[in-house]
Scaffold this motif. Structure first.
Motif, mmCIF file in Angstrom:
data_model
loop_
_atom_site.group_PDB
_atom_site.id
_atom_site.type_symbol
_atom_site.label_atom_id
_atom_site.label_comp_id
_atom_site.label_asym_id
_atom_site.label_seq_id
_atom_site.Cartn_x
_atom_site.Cartn_y
_atom_site.Cartn_z
ATOM 1 N N LYS A 157 0.839 -1.206 0.000
ATOM 2 C CA LYS A 157 0.000 0.000 0.000
ATOM 3 C C LYS A 157 0.875 1.257 0.000
ATOM 4 O O LYS A 157 0.637 2.200 -0.762
ATOM 5 N N LEU A 158 1.912 1.262 0.844
ATOM 6 C CA LEU A 158 2.820 2.406 0.908
ATOM 7 C C LEU A 158 3.519 2.615 -0.434
ATOM 8 O O LEU A 158 3.646 3.749 -0.905
ATOM 9 N N GLN A 159 3.966 1.549 -1.060
ATOM 10 C CA GLN A 159 4.647 1.661 -2.347
ATOM 11 C C GLN A 159 3.753 2.347 -3.373
ATOM 12 O O GLN A 159 4.188 3.248 -4.091
ATOM 13 N N THR A 160 2.501 1.950 -3.424
ATOM 14 C CA THR A 160 1.553 2.567 -4.347
ATOM 15 C C THR A 160 1.379 4.048 -4.035
ATOM 16 O O THR A 160 1.389 4.894 -4.940
ATOM 17 N N MET A 161 1.247 4.370 -2.753
ATOM 18 C CA MET A 161 1.062 5.762 -2.347
ATOM 19 C C MET A 161 2.288 6.606 -2.726
ATOM 20 O O MET A 161 2.144 7.735 -3.207
ATOM 21 N N ILE A 162 3.480 6.075 -2.515
ATOM 22 C CA ILE A 162 4.717 6.795 -2.854
ATOM 23 C C ILE A 162 4.802 6.997 -4.356
ATOM 24 O O ILE A 162 5.105 8.093 -4.831
ATOM 25 N N THR A 197 4.787 10.925 -5.703
ATOM 26 C CA THR A 197 5.995 11.525 -6.286
ATOM 27 C C THR A 197 5.742 12.057 -7.700
ATOM 28 O O THR A 197 6.556 12.809 -8.224
ATOM 29 N N LYS A 198 4.641 11.682 -8.281
ATOM 30 C CA LYS A 198 4.263 12.231 -9.593
ATOM 31 C C LYS A 198 3.584 13.591 -9.433
ATOM 32 O O LYS A 198 3.549 14.388 -10.354
ATOM 33 N N VAL A 199 3.053 13.864 -8.221
ATOM 34 C CA VAL A 199 2.279 15.079 -7.972
ATOM 35 C C VAL A 199 3.110 16.156 -7.280
ATOM 36 O O VAL A 199 2.953 17.339 -7.548
ATOM 37 N N SER A 200 4.016 15.758 -6.382
ATOM 38 C CA SER A 200 4.790 16.710 -5.595
ATOM 39 C C SER A 200 6.264 16.326 -5.603
ATOM 40 O O SER A 200 6.603 15.150 -5.709
ATOM 41 N N THR A 201 7.147 17.321 -5.465
ATOM 42 C CA THR A 201 8.577 17.027 -5.356
ATOM 43 C C THR A 201 9.105 17.363 -3.968
ATOM 44 O O THR A 201 10.306 17.366 -3.753
ATOM 45 N N SER A 202 8.226 17.616 -3.005
ATOM 46 C CA SER A 202 8.653 17.892 -1.641
ATOM 47 C C SER A 202 8.496 16.628 -0.803
ATOM 48 O O SER A 202 7.372 16.183 -0.547
ATOM 49 N N PRO A 203 9.609 16.028 -0.354
ATOM 50 C CA PRO A 203 9.489 14.843 0.496
ATOM 51 C C PRO A 203 8.609 15.094 1.725
ATOM 52 O O PRO A 203 7.812 14.237 2.107
ATOM 53 N N LYS A 204 8.727 16.267 2.322
ATOM 54 C CA LYS A 204 7.930 16.577 3.512
ATOM 55 C C LYS A 204 6.438 16.597 3.192
ATOM 56 O O LYS A 204 5.636 15.973 3.899
ATOM 57 N N GLU A 205 6.052 17.288 2.115
ATOM 58 C CA GLU A 205 4.638 17.347 1.725
ATOM 59 C C GLU A 205 4.099 15.956 1.405
ATOM 60 O O GLU A 205 2.971 15.618 1.766
ATOM 61 N N ILE A 206 4.887 15.153 0.725
ATOM 62 C CA ILE A 206 4.473 13.795 0.370
ATOM 63 C C ILE A 206 4.236 12.971 1.635
ATOM 64 O O ILE A 206 3.205 12.306 1.778
ATOM 65 N N LEU A 207 5.168 13.021 2.584
ATOM 66 C CA LEU A 207 5.025 12.223 3.803
ATOM 67 C C LEU A 207 3.867 12.715 4.671
ATOM 68 O O LEU A 207 3.172 11.905 5.295
ATOM 69 N N ILE A 208 3.622 14.013 4.710
ATOM 70 C CA ILE A 208 2.478 14.541 5.464
ATOM 71 C C ILE A 208 1.175 14.000 4.885
ATOM 72 O O ILE A 208 0.291 13.548 5.622
ATOM 73 N N GLU A 209 1.045 14.017 3.578
ATOM 74 C CA GLU A 209 -0.170 13.518 2.938
ATOM 75 C C GLU A 209 -0.328 12.007 3.137
ATOM 76 O O GLU A 209 -1.421 11.520 3.437
ATOM 77 N N ILE A 210 0.752 11.258 2.989
ATOM 78 C CA ILE A 210 0.677 9.803 3.174
ATOM 79 C C ILE A 210 0.349 9.460 4.616
ATOM 80 O O ILE A 210 -0.426 8.539 4.884
ATOM 81 N N THR A 252 19.899 19.090 -7.801
ATOM 82 C CA THR A 252 21.148 19.792 -7.553
ATOM 83 C C THR A 252 21.405 19.856 -6.055
ATOM 84 O O THR A 252 22.502 20.115 -5.609
ATOM 85 N N VAL A 253 20.347 19.629 -5.294
ATOM 86 C CA VAL A 253 20.459 19.474 -3.840
ATOM 87 C C VAL A 253 19.755 18.187 -3.468
ATOM 88 O O VAL A 253 19.026 17.608 -4.261
ATOM 89 N N GLU A 254 19.953 17.734 -2.258
ATOM 90 C CA GLU A 254 19.371 16.485 -1.804
ATOM 91 C C GLU A 254 18.616 16.750 -0.508
ATOM 92 O O GLU A 254 19.109 17.439 0.365
ATOM 93 N N SER A 255 17.391 16.256 -0.403
ATOM 94 C CA SER A 255 16.556 16.465 0.779
ATOM 95 C C SER A 255 16.388 15.160 1.537
ATOM 96 O O SER A 255 16.117 14.122 0.933
ATOM 97 N N ILE A 256 16.540 15.240 2.855
ATOM 98 C CA ILE A 256 16.415 14.057 3.690
ATOM 99 C C ILE A 256 15.543 14.395 4.891
ATOM 100 O O ILE A 256 15.741 15.403 5.538
ATOM 101 N N LYS A 257 14.584 13.549 5.200
ATOM 102 C CA LYS A 257 13.799 13.687 6.414
ATOM 103 C C LYS A 257 14.660 13.163 7.551
ATOM 104 O O LYS A 257 15.078 12.020 7.552
#
Length: 184
Positions: free
Chosen positions: A36-41, A45-58, A81-86
């Motif tokens: 289920k998580l794999q499908t959600m991810i 990731t097709k809709v948003s490029t913010s890891p934080k926004e994606i995880l909040i919604e999931i 060009t930069v890398e984001s990590i939670k």
């Protein structure tokens, strides 16, 4: 069947999402939650490029459907060009969103050529040997240090061989998942 999950999701020739997750339980239920998580991810990731926004919604979606005794730890990174990590926060699905949203942290780091990023589930660092000792983050860090000129495959193989050597005859006590990203 396992409860670990990893994914590499290319957005373009220069953008890549890396996801590593671990469901708190075991067996078929853990595997179903991870699917289920794999499908959600994949969709998010097709809709948003913010890891934080994606995880909040999931988290909001999972909280409504996950059993109260279950949760998922998750790392989601975007390489550009930069890398984001939670780096902070609580597991997905533990609470509706007030604490999750407030404690989730997104950090932006500049990448350099030959940098290696290791994303892993706790099955690596919590691998046990015959003396009930844990492999630990310090041992993993020592293996990764000074390997920036090595191929990521060679570094990964070194980690797996060291974990296997450390465990000896002891069977794995958890799923073990690791994703290595090397900046070219």
């Amino acid at each position: 069947v396992g409860g670990d999950y990893y994914d590499l999701i290319p957005l373009s020739a220069t953008k890549l999402f890396v996801a590593v997750g671990d469901v708190s339980g075991k067996g078929l239920s853990a595997s179903l939650y991870m699917t289920k998580l794999q499908t959600m991810i994949q969709i998010s990731t097709k809709v948003s490029t913010s890891p934080k926004e994606i995880l909040i919604e999931i988290n909001k979606q999972l909280y409504e459907s996950i059993e109260r005794s279950w949760f998922i730890t998750m790392t989601l990174a975007l390489f550009d060009t930069v890398e984001s990590i939670k780096t902070e926060g609580i597991g997905l699905g533990l609470e509706k969103g007030e604490v999750f949203d407030r404690t989730l942290e997104e950090v932006v780091l500049k990448t350099k050529s030959n940098q290696i990023f290791a994303f892993f589930s706790d099955g690596i660092t919590e691998a046990m040997n015959e003396k009930d000792e844990m492999f630990g983050e310090d041992k993993l860090t020592e293996i990764l240090k000074g390997k920036s000129n090595n191929r990521s495959t060679d570094v990964m193989n070194k980690v797996w061989s060291e974990v296997k050597l450390f465990r000896g005859a002891t069977q794995p006590n958890d799923d073990m998942t690791m994703v290595m990203v090397k900046v070219s």
